[in-house]
Design a protein around this motif. Structure first.
Motif, short mmCIF file in Angstrom:
data_model
loop_
_atom_site.label_atom_id
_atom_site.label_comp_id
_atom_site.label_asym_id
_atom_site.label_seq_id
_atom_site.Cartn_x
_atom_site.Cartn_y
_atom_site.Cartn_z
N GLY A 46 47.95 39.81 61.11
CA GLY A 46 48.75 38.65 60.80
C GLY A 46 50.27 38.53 61.07
N GLU A 100 54.79 41.86 56.72
CA GLU A 100 53.63 41.29 56.35
C GLU A 100 53.90 39.65 56.61
OE1 GLU A 100 50.78 41.18 56.05
OE2 GLU A 100 49.73 41.44 53.87
N ASP A 101 52.93 39.22 57.23
CA ASP A 101 52.97 37.88 57.41
C ASP A 101 53.13 36.90 56.23
OD1 ASP A 101 50.06 38.21 56.53
OD2 ASP A 101 49.10 37.07 58.06
MG MG Z 1 47.86 39.84 56.42
#
Ligand code: MG
Ligand code: IMP
Length: 179
Positions: A46, A100-101
């Protein structure tokens, strides 16, 4: 939700708004990590677009590593995190920034912080593109976040729904409709 259903995506943030925010966050990170031994750990899949934009706005020396984890099969968390591909960099004594997304329940980030701690780094901080603050089930420190969101399902700018929509240059919210 399944792949046979039709979805519409409501646009929430356009590219320009996203880039402005990323520039602000990157400036802060550059300031905070001046004279440190920064290793960015990007969480795949992500964060691939967010991390690429973030690091290109950094004005500080850093190494970049990747970890691939999986915790979702659909729009609901399985609550179980699996490492698919692990670290290549030596993290001992380094200042780690996990990128992190999105943080939803916090299960993934809590797991990653535990994993990375076992590699004996000097420090660990977290940087997320989106923070679903009201959905947290774990107490995880979020040091940098671009946007605080409600409890919807978001796609685009790297975020997916069942593997789709990652390529959208904007951030959107899934609206489902059946024919
Ligand atoms: Mg993720
Ligand atoms: P957590 O472990 O519940 O915090 O979930 C983190 C992971 O779930 C993220 O890294 C995403 O891959 C995925 N996720 C959670 N919410 C969304 C969303 O709204 N859109 C896309 N992926 C999401």
């Amino acid at each position: 939700m399944n792949s046979k259903q039709n979805y519409t995506v409501e646009i929430l943030f356009h590219e320009r708004q996203i880039q402005k925010k990323i520039f602000e966050i990157a400036s802060q990170v550059s300031k905070d990590y001046k004279d440190k031994d920064l290793v960015i750990v990007a969480v795949l899949n992500g964060s691939f677009i967010f991390c690429a934009d973030l690091v290109r706005n950094l004005d500080v020396r850093c190494a970049i590593d990747f970890i691939q984890v999986s915790s979702y099969v659909d729009i609901q968390s399985q609550g179980k995190v699996q490492i698919i591909s692990g670290f290549k960099e030596d993290l001992i004594g380094k200042d780690i920034l996990i990128v992190e997304d999105i943080i939803d329940t916090g299960i993934t980030l809590e797991f990653l912080i535990r994993e990375i701690s076992s590699k004996k780094p000097k420090s660990i901080k977290t940087c997320v593109f989106l923070d679903k603050k009201c959905a947290h089930k774990k107490e995880v420190p979020i040091n940098y976040s671009c946007f605080e969101m409600g409890n919807d399902f978001f796609v685009g700018y790297g975020l997916d729904c069942n593997g789709f929509f990652r390529q959208l240059p904007y951030l959107g919210r899934i609206k489902e409709f059946d024919k």
